[in-house]
Design an enzyme around this catalytic site. Structure first.
Site, PDB file in Angstrom:
ATOM      1  N   GLY A 203       0.822  -1.189   0.000  1.00 44.56           N
ATOM      2  CA  GLY A 203       0.000   0.000   0.000  1.00 44.56           C
ATOM      3  C   GLY A 203       0.858   1.241   0.000  1.00 44.56           C
ATOM      4  O   GLY A 203       0.585   2.220  -0.700  1.00 44.56           O
ATOM      5  N   ALA A 204       1.919   1.216   0.804  1.00 44.98           N
ATOM      6  CA  ALA A 204       2.853   2.345   0.897  1.00 44.98           C
ATOM      7  C   ALA A 204       4.088   1.861   1.632  1.00 44.98           C
ATOM      8  O   ALA A 204       4.118   0.766   2.195  1.00 44.98           O
ATOM      9  CB  ALA A 204       2.208   3.522   1.622  1.00 44.98           C
ATOM     10  N   MET A 205       5.131   2.696   1.636  1.00 47.26           N
ATOM     11  CA  MET A 205       6.375   2.394   2.343  1.00 47.26           C
ATOM     12  C   MET A 205       6.865   3.651   3.037  1.00 47.26           C
ATOM     13  O   MET A 205       6.935   4.721   2.440  1.00 47.26           O
ATOM     14  CB  MET A 205       7.432   1.880   1.356  1.00 47.26           C
ATOM     15  CG  MET A 205       8.778   1.580   2.009  1.00 47.26           C
ATOM     16  SD  MET A 205       8.676   0.268   3.257  1.00 47.26           S
ATOM     17  CE  MET A 205      10.215   0.507   4.132  1.00 47.26           C
ATOM     18  N   GLU A 206       7.265   3.483   4.290  1.00 49.51           N
ATOM     19  CA  GLU A 206       7.529   4.598   5.195  1.00 49.51           C
ATOM     20  C   GLU A 206       8.918   5.179   5.087  1.00 49.51           C
ATOM     21  O   GLU A 206       9.500   5.623   6.085  1.00 49.51           O
ATOM     22  CB  GLU A 206       7.296   4.138   6.643  1.00 49.51           C
ATOM     23  CG  GLU A 206       8.262   3.083   7.173  1.00 49.51           C
ATOM     24  CD  GLU A 206       7.840   1.645   6.989  1.00 49.51           C
ATOM     25  OE1 GLU A 206       8.367   0.772   7.673  1.00 49.51           O
ATOM     26  OE2 GLU A 206       6.961   1.398   6.119  1.00 49.51           O
ATOM     27  N   ASN A 207       9.490   5.236   3.902  1.00 45.32           N
ATOM     28  CA  ASN A 207      10.812   5.831   3.759  1.00 45.32           C
ATOM     29  C   ASN A 207      10.821   7.222   4.391  1.00 45.32           C
ATOM     30  O   ASN A 207       9.994   8.063   4.050  1.00 45.32           O
ATOM     31  CB  ASN A 207      11.181   5.964   2.280  1.00 45.32           C
ATOM     32  CG  ASN A 207      10.858   4.731   1.471  1.00 45.32           C
ATOM     33  OD1 ASN A 207      11.363   3.662   1.744  1.00 45.32           O
ATOM     34  ND2 ASN A 207      10.007   4.900   0.482  1.00 45.32           N
TER      35      ASN A 207
ATOM     36  N   GLU B  38       4.732  -2.102  12.575  1.00 42.47           N
ATOM     37  CA  GLU B  38       3.454  -2.150  11.874  1.00 42.47           C
ATOM     38  C   GLU B  38       2.243  -2.076  12.795  1.00 42.47           C
ATOM     39  O   GLU B  38       1.256  -1.408  12.473  1.00 42.47           O
ATOM     40  CB  GLU B  38       3.384  -3.410  11.000  1.00 42.47           C
ATOM     41  CG  GLU B  38       4.466  -3.461   9.931  1.00 42.47           C
ATOM     42  CD  GLU B  38       4.483  -2.231   9.028  1.00 42.47           C
ATOM     43  OE1 GLU B  38       3.491  -1.484   8.982  1.00 42.47           O
ATOM     44  OE2 GLU B  38       5.520  -2.013   8.363  1.00 42.47           O
TER      45      GLU B  38
ATOM     46  N   HIS C 166      -0.924   6.285   8.750  1.00 46.69           N
ATOM     47  CA  HIS C 166      -0.125   5.117   9.123  1.00 46.69           C
ATOM     48  C   HIS C 166       1.354   5.358   8.801  1.00 46.69           C
ATOM     49  O   HIS C 166       2.231   5.154   9.654  1.00 46.69           O
ATOM     50  CB  HIS C 166      -0.662   3.905   8.356  1.00 46.69           C
ATOM     51  CG  HIS C 166       0.112   2.639   8.500  1.00 46.69           C
ATOM     52  ND1 HIS C 166      -0.397   1.522   9.111  1.00 46.69           N
ATOM     53  CD2 HIS C 166       1.361   2.281   8.087  1.00 46.69           C
ATOM     54  CE1 HIS C 166       0.494   0.540   9.077  1.00 46.69           C
ATOM     55  NE2 HIS C 166       1.575   0.989   8.454  1.00 46.69           N
ATOM     56  N   GLU C 167       1.627   5.797   7.567  1.00 53.25           N
ATOM     57  CA  GLU C 167       3.016   5.972   7.168  1.00 53.25           C
ATOM     58  C   GLU C 167       3.675   7.111   7.935  1.00 53.25           C
ATOM     59  O   GLU C 167       4.876   7.045   8.259  1.00 53.25           O
ATOM     60  CB  GLU C 167       3.108   6.221   5.659  1.00 53.25           C
ATOM     61  CG  GLU C 167       2.515   5.117   4.799  1.00 53.25           C
ATOM     62  CD  GLU C 167       3.065   3.736   5.115  1.00 53.25           C
ATOM     63  OE1 GLU C 167       4.255   3.638   5.464  1.00 53.25           O
ATOM     64  OE2 GLU C 167       2.302   2.755   5.013  1.00 53.25           O
TER      65      GLU C 167
END
Length: 849
Positions: A256-260, A313, A290-291
């Site tokens: 869904g997404a990535m928290e870079n 998470e 969330h991210e």
């Protein structure tokens, strides 16, 4: 490729301190590879042997402290560094690296709409070595300084502010100390919208062909971003730890997404080019929240090893839903969590592959096993456990413990023990015992209610009402965890034409489970409905007393609170999966109550389970015509209810599910020809492809019509729609072509693979897909070994023969699990799919007596 083991990581962490990566990437060298030059400055605390990871197309040169080393010594993805002396060192690696088409490493995508190319990195777990050489483990944090050469006219984004220095060259501000897997680059002719908030540059970015759609939603996305940012600064003592906040919506993204840090990447389906419901907008908002939570929990403070992935998470999942509720217009997010996410956790926790939220470190011996734990347990169950913890501790003490954790471990790594110690420092509650009961165990407790009249020997409890009446509640627990739950007592109220069988809340009270064994006595006559876990603050399956369940079947839509209704719909869902509720009864309950449902998340969740599980998998063939008719009639009811145009979101859900459930093509053909559903909505690309897919399943369209639709919508999603339609055609030739594309074309991108697999297996096409059930296993095993974890996961999820619900299919799958060539990622998906198949088969068997 060798996967990194926990023991190897611990040994390397004892030897090395890594101070700085200086990286130069040249993205102008061709369509297959790019150039990657890396200098790693590190210190060996003691003399010893170690290695660096890199997966090059060509390793051109490597040197240590100015001395050339032999590139031929590269062993798979590891280059050995034996005999390191204590003290400072510099390792230099120059390589050509492969671009990816699977969403791993440096993914390359050319937009069919306009021919523009976009690149982005996804370096999670152990994919950084696909982009540059690294000591790739989360507890060797370092500073990363990156220069990028890109084609003229492109924009480069990174973890820090990127400066264009001329001639396609970009310099990205060095990061603070972060883990290797959090490094991020995105490059291409992005359409960008930039602003500033709290003194920081904020930006949102997408490919140019999506620019009008991002522009339309830019205010909403940025408003949510600002609101969450401000709310987190009210909750957390530590300020946002990075120098900018960019959100890039990128193509063909696996998650869904990535928290870079500083550059969050999202799948660009979140840039809506077709109509969506408000619940879908809420989902996008939740992912944003969330991210952003990860900027603190995951990026500022990072796990030491992957056994603690839940610390990332579960925390972000809980905080995302809670913060969205507090800071934005989306105030009912926990309803969506209850009906959409919690079932994911419940399902995962009842499979053979279940694991504790916080597994024992020995249960996560390497990165391959760690990757398997990104599931409904680490997300939904962990968030549910944290929600129960907050209810038990109180939010004030919970946040005090969180802030102590940030302060003690910022820009460093922490473990479960650190986290629990920091929570314990803020409360007199026994948090360590709580963690042992909630985080170190597996499975779901079941809480069962029994109601009746107090026995004469029972304590009187609260004063009885004026008639001297009282009732007793006894809750039994099948399981071992403590629960603090709310109980709701409801009475029948006067119904209305709009909502028959209305119920009114009489009483809501809290109890601890297990208690001391004494029934809870409440005043008044026995309620019509007694709901355990009213408010959904714990994680447990619920079973009602017989009279209450009878009330649910007749009056579910008359319950005033959507979250209570979500708890009860989840109960019905669990009962179907456990064989305690007939599929036909679930469908009849949906047929009775969904026409009166006002919460879109509930409508969407119930219809999805009814169609995808109850009808397509759990209903015996003799009952299928009636089941499909019930589902179609329900969708027609919802469409009629929304004819006045006042509920476009509900109408969209109803139209989508009517299309998917249609057994005759005439109505769908007329909609497609006219370009609209009578009374709206007009058919946007998503609905047009949805209709054409269903017509393909029914054998009511052909290649010429698919090609015409693709010519009208030559976008990336149009290509996926065409692949899905072609695979769905019920002819031997179409199935053979789709199968060849899936299992022999290794250039097929991750998204086109998924679309083709989604089209291939269709209920009712057993005459043309039956022979492929046994072929799936050897072909998928070979594919996973060739193409890696992302395609393995997609194959296990989407290409699995889910609708072959029979003992032969189950037996074939179970025998395939014995194949020694199964990769861990594919094995996990097959174990889960086969357990779901076993459950569906058991439900069908019970239905036939």
């Amino acid at each position: 490729m060798s996967v990194l083991t926990r023991d190897e990581a611990q040994t390397r962490a004892q030897i090395l301190d890594v101070e700085r990566y200086t990286i130069a990437l040249d993205l102008t060298t061709g369509e297959e590879t790019f150039d990657s030059a890396t200098a790693i400055r590190f210190t060996a605390r003691t003399a010893g042997d170690t290695f660096v990871e890199v997966q090059p197309a060509t390793l051109r040169s490597i040197s240590l402290d100015g001395q050339s080393l032999d590139p031929a010594l590269l062993d798979g993805n590891r280059y050995p560094l034996p005999g390191l002396t204590a003290g400072p060192h510099e390792l230099r690696v120059d390589a050509a690296m492969h671009y990816s088409r699977t969403g791993e490493g440096m993914h390359r995508f050319t937009d069919p709409t306009d021919g523009e190319t976009y690149l982005y990195t996804q370096l999670f777990m152990d994919d950084i070595q696909r982009v540059f050489a690294a000591f790739d483990q989360p507890d060797l944090k370092s500073v990363f300084a990156i220069d990028v050469t890109a084609p003229e006219g492109w924009t480069v984004l990174g973890n820090g502010v990127a400066e264009h220095t001329g001639q396609g060259r970009w310099t990205i501000a060095p990061t603070p100390l972060i883990s290797t897997y959090l490094v991020a680059i995105a490059a291409g002719p992005w359409h960008s919208i930039t602003t500033e908030h709290a003194g920081l540059p904020f930006g949102i970015h997408c490919r140019r062909s999506l620019a009008p759609y991002l522009d339309a939603d830019a205010d909403e996305i940025l408003d949510i971003t600002r609101a969450c940012y401000d709310r987190y600064h009210e909750k957390f003592d530590e300020p946002y730890p990075f120098d900018s906040y960019d959100q890039a919506f990128v193509p063909e993204f696996n998650a869904g997404a990535m928290e870079n840090p500083g550059l969050v990447t999202f799948r660009d389906e979140f840039v809506y080019r077709s109509a969506v419901t408000d619940t879908e907008r809420q989902t996008r908002a939740m992912v944003i929240a969330h991210e952003m939570a990860h900027m603190w929990f995951g990026d500022l403070v990072t796990l030491a090893w992957w056994d603690d992935i839940w610390l990332n998470e579960s925390f972000a999942e809980y905080m995302g839903y809670q913060t969205l509720t507090e800071a934005t217009r989306f105030t009912d997010t926990w309803v969506d969590f209850g009906v959409a996410r919690k079932g994911w956790g419940y399902d995962a926790d009842q499979r053979p592959s279940t694991h504790p939220v916080a597994p024992d470190p020995d249960a996560v011996p390497d990165t391959a096993s760690a990757l398997l734990n990104f599931d409904g347990i680490s997300y939904a169950k962990g968030a549910s456990a944290l929600r129960q913890l907050v209810a038990w501790l109180g939010e004030k003490d919970f946040l005090a413990g969180i802030n102590a954790h940030f302060a003690r471990h910022k820009f460093a790594n922490a473990t479960l023990a650190d986290f629990i110690d920091n929570l314990a420092s803020a409360t007199d509650r026994d948090v360590h015992a709580w963690a042992g009961q909630w985080l170190r165990t597996t499975g779901i407790d079941t809480l069962t209610a029994e109601t009746g009249t107090p026995a004469p020997t029972e304590p009187s409890g609260p004063p009885a009402n004026g008639n001297g009446q009282s009732w007793a509640l006894t809750v039994t627990r099948d399981g071992s965890r403590p629960h603090r739950i709310t109980v709701g007592a409801y009475d029948h109220a006067l119904g209305t034409q709009a909502r028959p069988g209305r119920l009114a809340l009489r009483d809501r009270f809290e109890i601890d489970v297990p208690g001391d064994g004494t029934p809870t006595i409440r005043p008044g006559r026995r309620p019509a409905l007694v709901v355990l876990n009213d408010g959904d603050l714990t994680y447990a399956k619920i079973r009602l007393d017989t009279a209450s369940w009878d009330t649910v079947l007749t009056s579910l839509s008359g319950i005033p609170d959507a979250l209570t209704r979500a708890v009860l719909w989840n109960t019905a869902r669990d009962m179907v999966r456990d064989g305690d509720l007939a599929p036909a009864t679930y469908l009849a309950t949906a047929r009775t109550h969904l026409p009166y449902e006002t919460d879109l998340a509930l409508v969407q969740g119930v219809l999805s389970f009814a169609a995808g599980q109850v009808v397509d998998r759990c209903t015996i063939p003799e009952d299928l015509p009636a089941a499909r008719a019930t589902l179609t009639d329900l969708c027609r009811d919802l469409i009629r209810r929304t004819e006045d145009g006042s509920q476009p979101g509900l109408r969209l859900i109803a139209v989508r599910h009517f299309i998917d459930a249609a057994t005759q093509p005439d109505t769908l053909r007329s909609w497609l020809d006219e370009g609209t559903v009578h009374g709206g909505p007009e058919l946007d690309p998503e609905l047009r492809w949805r209709i054409l897919t269903r017509l393909a399943v029914l054998g009511a369209t052909d290649e010429a019509a698919i090609a015409t639709e693709l010519a009208a919508d030559p976008s990336a999603t149009g290509r996926e729609g065409a692949a899905r339609c072609r695979a769905a055609l019920p002819t031997p030739e179409a199935k053979a072509a789709a199968w060849d594309a899936l299992f022999t074309d290794d250039t097929l991108s991750n998204y086109l693979f998924t679309a083709t697999a989604q089209g291939f297996w269709q209920p009712g096409q057993e005459d043309v897909t039956g022979d492929y059930v046994s072929r799936f296993y050897p072909d998928a095993i070979a594919l996973a070994a060739r193409r890696g974890p992302a395609i393995a996961e997609a194959a296990g999820r989407y290409a699995f023969p889910a609708y072959a619900v029979d003992p032969e299919s189950l037996g074939t799958g179970l025998r395939a699990l014995e194949d020694p060539d199964l990769t861990p990622a594919l094995r996990r998906k097959l174990v889960d799919q086969l357990d779901d198949l076993r459950r569906a088969l058991a439900v069908r068997t019970s239905a036939t007596g």
